[in-house]
Design an enzyme around this catalytic site. Sequence first.
Site, PDB file in Angstrom:
ATOM      1  N   HIS A 114       0.987  -1.122  -0.029  1.00 13.28           N
ATOM      2  CA  HIS A 114       0.048  -0.235  -0.006  1.00 13.28           C
ATOM      3  C   HIS A 114       1.166   1.278  -0.050  1.00 13.28           C
ATOM      4  O   HIS A 114       1.896   1.822   1.033  1.00 13.28           O
ATOM      5  CB  HIS A 114      -1.411  -0.138   1.687  1.00 13.28           C
ATOM      6  CG  HIS A 114      -1.597  -1.213   1.390  1.00 13.28           C
ATOM      7  ND1 HIS A 114      -1.617  -2.358   1.277  1.00 13.28           N
ATOM      8  CD2 HIS A 114      -3.355  -1.269   0.360  1.00 13.28           C
ATOM      9  CE1 HIS A 114      -2.772  -3.602   1.544  1.00 13.28           C
ATOM     10  NE2 HIS A 114      -3.805  -2.847   1.120  1.00 13.28           N
ATOM     11  N   LYS A 141      -0.958  -7.861  -4.588  1.00 16.04           N
ATOM     12  CA  LYS A 141      -2.125  -6.691  -4.841  1.00 16.04           C
ATOM     13  C   LYS A 141      -1.331  -5.324  -4.897  1.00 16.04           C
ATOM     14  O   LYS A 141      -0.751  -5.296  -4.004  1.00 16.04           O
ATOM     15  CB  LYS A 141      -2.042  -7.046  -3.218  1.00 16.04           C
ATOM     16  CG  LYS A 141      -4.027  -5.784  -3.379  1.00 16.04           C
ATOM     17  CD  LYS A 141      -4.598  -6.104  -1.879  1.00 16.04           C
ATOM     18  CE  LYS A 141      -5.371  -4.258  -1.572  1.00 16.04           C
ATOM     19  NZ  LYS A 141      -5.719  -4.354   0.235  1.00 16.04           N
ATOM     20  N   LYS A 285     -15.416  22.988 -19.332  1.00 11.28           N
ATOM     21  CA  LYS A 285     -15.854  23.138 -21.387  1.00 11.28           C
ATOM     22  C   LYS A 285     -15.234  24.005 -22.055  1.00 11.28           C
ATOM     23  O   LYS A 285     -15.629  24.227 -23.302  1.00 11.28           O
ATOM     24  CB  LYS A 285     -17.836  24.416 -20.949  1.00 11.28           C
ATOM     25  CG  LYS A 285     -18.756  22.944 -20.251  1.00 11.28           C
ATOM     26  CD  LYS A 285     -19.895  23.784 -19.877  1.00 11.28           C
ATOM     27  CE  LYS A 285     -20.830  22.706 -19.463  1.00 11.28           C
ATOM     28  NZ  LYS A 285     -22.348  22.916 -20.247  1.00 11.28           N
ATOM     29  N   ASP A 323     -25.930  21.646 -25.236  1.00 13.89           N
ATOM     30  CA  ASP A 323     -26.638  22.224 -23.885  1.00 13.89           C
ATOM     31  C   ASP A 323     -27.901  22.940 -24.291  1.00 13.89           C
ATOM     32  O   ASP A 323     -29.041  22.621 -23.665  1.00 13.89           O
ATOM     33  CB  ASP A 323     -25.785  23.172 -22.998  1.00 13.89           C
ATOM     34  CG  ASP A 323     -24.799  22.410 -22.640  1.00 13.89           C
ATOM     35  OD1 ASP A 323     -24.998  21.654 -22.557  1.00 13.89           O
ATOM     36  OD2 ASP A 323     -23.962  23.373 -21.424  1.00 13.89           O
TER      37      ASP A 323
END
Length: 494
Positions: A114, A141, A285, A323
Amino acid sequence: MAESVDQMLVQMQKAKDFGGDLVELRVDFLKNFVPRQDLDILIKQAPLPTLVTYRPRWEGGQYDGDESKRREALRLAMELGADYIDIELKVAHDFFNSLPGKRPEKVKIIVSSHNYERTPSVKELSHLVVRIQATGADIVKIATTAVDIIDNARIFQVLVHSQVPMIGLVMGERGLMSRILAAKFGGFLTFGSVEAGLVSAPGQPTVKELLDLYNMRLIGPDTKVYGVIGNPIGHSKSPHIYNASFKSSSFNGIYLPLLVDDVSTFITTYSAPDFAGYSYTIPHKEAGLKCCDEVDPIAMAIGAISCMIKRSTEGKLIGYNIDYLGGIAAIEEELRVSNGATLASGSPLAGKTFVIIGAGGAGKALAYGAYEKGARIVVANRTYGKGLKIDKAKELASKVRGQALTLAELNDFCPEEGMILVNTTPVGMEPRIEETPVSKETLKHYSLVFDAVYTPKLTRLLREAKQSGATIVYGTEMFINQAFIQFEMFTGLP
């Protein structure tokens, strides 16, 4: 992660009822843990195969005692019939050396590493996989931490090339895609919490979200990836709409919330053909438009995109702004209903005075949309006339041959009765639901009022417009109408 054996048994049953395949028992969370007695009950009474983990504090867990006792408990779990156990890389060699000659056949050992700080490079991760394999692990893992959403790509690369069963996950909100796309890139398993908030690692979704919202069982190597790019993004309802519609039309796609800091880095990183299209929301955007190879003329005029499609043949990115189509369609529909008009009689917006509050992305989009339909455009914005500040309202109005007003002027503005009012600002949005952009008195001059805000659905503006006798159109209508159009663009299906 319960604190008692009884609670763990209850949670295991829930995990099974929700559709889990395997349950991880975090015995480091148990208060007064008595290994032989407690493990015997938990493993024998488990309704699902079990993975026993006894995580020490030095690897992010709760156990803070004698190391030899911890490993003894894991050996015991193997003896008692656990299907999997998890041991940390740091102590894996010692653990394997401590095992008796012949270990139970059914048990598989996961060796884990980890990293709570970052996600290392692909080279470092590959070396780590080799080190873990060398211990004798049955399953590798690796869990890392996402500083940026592009960190997931490194784990995907290592997962795809792994020669042994591997669990590869990226923790944190920016790592969510790794937990879902583990199914696409060949991960051995992914973790879901039984209850929201009770997570064993940051950014973990619930089992229900994985199965019911993200359709985990349907994801495979050929699944196309779509999503909504924004920051923040946790509130977005788009994944609920698109994943449900993909499933009902048997389209092999997954739609994710994508918490993106830098659009161009994201687009460059996920350039594979399977990353096939995106919706764009605040504040990306305009940045999205700059990343396109081609831009639809209306989106170019608006200066922002709301949707990006990757052409599968040559991988070109095409930007659109739909939109306005969603909003304009909702307004036209409502006007036709109230006027008893038909589609054949042209747009009911032609010749109407169309007043827009706000000159941002949505304001621009609706101004262009209404102008195309023959409406007279008026733009009201709060940055109007503030000295050197760029006057967005005037700039937008000049592009659509309209006029600009301040919000104060809007209250006395009435060249005619029966006008249309559209709010594209966040005024009235949760949590500030008692705010409204115009006075109730002003609303009597309008025959229709539309609010782009959709949380809450009935804003104060719409409530007062209704009381003033105007027809109202909810922001949800614009949201759903543009989703219809994007669904067709993403899938090629009606």
